[in-house]
Write an enzyme that holds these catalytic residues in place. Structure first.
Site, PDB file in Angstrom:
ATOM      1  N   CYS A  90       0.843  -1.195   0.000  1.00 25.26           N
ATOM      2  CA  CYS A  90       0.000   0.000   0.000  1.00 25.26           C
ATOM      3  C   CYS A  90       0.883   1.252   0.000  1.00 25.26           C
ATOM      4  O   CYS A  90       1.568   1.504  -0.979  1.00 25.26           O
ATOM      5  CB  CYS A  90      -0.983  -0.031   1.170  1.00 25.26           C
ATOM      6  SG  CYS A  90      -2.359   1.142   0.979  1.00 25.26           S
ATOM      7  N   HIS A 207      -3.638  -5.540   0.969  1.00 23.93           N
ATOM      8  CA  HIS A 207      -3.014  -5.807   2.267  1.00 23.93           C
ATOM      9  C   HIS A 207      -3.067  -7.291   2.637  1.00 23.93           C
ATOM     10  O   HIS A 207      -4.049  -7.741   3.236  1.00 23.93           O
ATOM     11  CB  HIS A 207      -3.729  -5.010   3.367  1.00 23.93           C
ATOM     12  CG  HIS A 207      -3.477  -3.558   3.354  1.00 23.93           C
ATOM     13  ND1 HIS A 207      -2.440  -2.965   4.050  1.00 23.93           N
ATOM     14  CD2 HIS A 207      -4.130  -2.542   2.743  1.00 23.93           C
ATOM     15  CE1 HIS A 207      -2.470  -1.653   3.869  1.00 23.93           C
ATOM     16  NE2 HIS A 207      -3.484  -1.369   3.071  1.00 23.93           N
ATOM     17  N   GLU A 209      -1.439  -8.677   5.029  1.00 20.72           N
ATOM     18  CA  GLU A 209      -1.362  -8.800   6.489  1.00 20.72           C
ATOM     19  C   GLU A 209      -2.733  -8.684   7.153  1.00 20.72           C
ATOM     20  O   GLU A 209      -2.904  -9.077   8.311  1.00 20.72           O
ATOM     21  CB  GLU A 209      -0.390  -7.767   7.067  1.00 20.72           C
ATOM     22  CG  GLU A 209      -0.921  -6.341   7.203  1.00 20.72           C
ATOM     23  CD  GLU A 209      -0.902  -5.550   5.902  1.00 20.72           C
ATOM     24  OE1 GLU A 209      -1.158  -4.328   5.977  1.00 20.72           O
ATOM     25  OE2 GLU A 209      -0.630  -6.128   4.836  1.00 20.72           O
TER      26      GLU A 209
END
Length: 237
Positions: A90, A207, A209
């Site tokens: 990002c 993302h 994560e």
């Protein structure tokens, strides 16, 4: 394999990364302060620096443009040039592009609006350290949260990325089709993630994560971190 997660003023995904890499993946993970030029002195080229998401320096000028000049970035560029792994996600993707570690730029979204939602990604190659556990054409689902995520590069650069198998992911629908609606931010050729020619620097807007634990109802992102660890360490992660 050791991970370092850079903290810039305005970063907001650093602790997410610390948790996933340290607690979920079980690897030594260190937070790196952006002003520390010597933060990577104990890192080897088998380690990885994470440039996380957020709004570094408030996205002033443009996203990633100021963070690129933080003292640590000189060390990150040198680390990458020596073969160390760098993964920008990002805002981190924006920063590594600004730093010249990846080609192209991230522009304002096509509809000029901030987008925060889940999206589908089609895997374009398994020939990278973060996609080796994925099949070409496999569709994964990851969250995005950005206002400047529209990947852009000139025709020559795009042609080189494709020829060198550097496109990692493209925005798609659940079936892997790439209609106009699936290109959620208007990126050139639906590109959502790329790597460098040396295949040790990776960047993507979604993302992973935020989708790496069963408790969240989505573990698609875990495969990317597991791929990198297994590729480097040669053990199942």
């Amino acid at each position: 394999m050791k991970f370092g997660v850079i903290l810039f003023p305005g970063s907001n995904c650093d602790d997410d990364m610390m948790h996933v890499l340290g607690n979920v993946m079980g690897r030594e993970t260190i937070k790196l302060w952006h002003k520390d030029k010597d933060a990577l002195k104990d890192f080897t080229t088998e380690d990885c620096v994470i440039v996380p998401g957020g709004f570094s320096y408030g996205d002033y000028v443009r996203a990633g443009a100021v963070a690129r000049f933080s003292p640590i970035m000189e060390s990150v560029i040198d680390f990458a040039n020596r073969g160390g792994y760098v993964f920008g996600i990002c805002n981190g993707f924006q920063i590594v592009c600004e730093a010249g570690l990846l080609p192209g730029a991230l522009l304002r979204n096509r509809d000029q609006k901030f987008i925060a939602k889940n999206c589908y990604l089609r895997t374009e190659t398994s020939n990278s350290h973060i996609t080796r556990k994925l099949e070409v054409g496999e569709v994964i689902n990851l969250p995005i949260a950005h206002a400047e995520g529209r990947y852009y590069a000139d025709e020559e650069t795009i042609a080189a990325l494709i020829a060198n198998d550097q496109v990692l992911f493209r925005y798609s629908d659940a079936l892997g089709e790439m209609g106009e609606e699936a290109n959620i931010n208007g990126s050139t050729q639906h590109i959502a993630g790329i790597c460098n020619e040396g295949r040790n620097v990776f960047g993507m807007m979604p993302h992973p994560e935020r989708a790496s634990e069963a408790i969240l109802g989505n573990e698609d992102g875990r495969a990317l971190f597991a791929s990198l660890i297994e590729s480097v360490e040669g053990v199942t992660a």
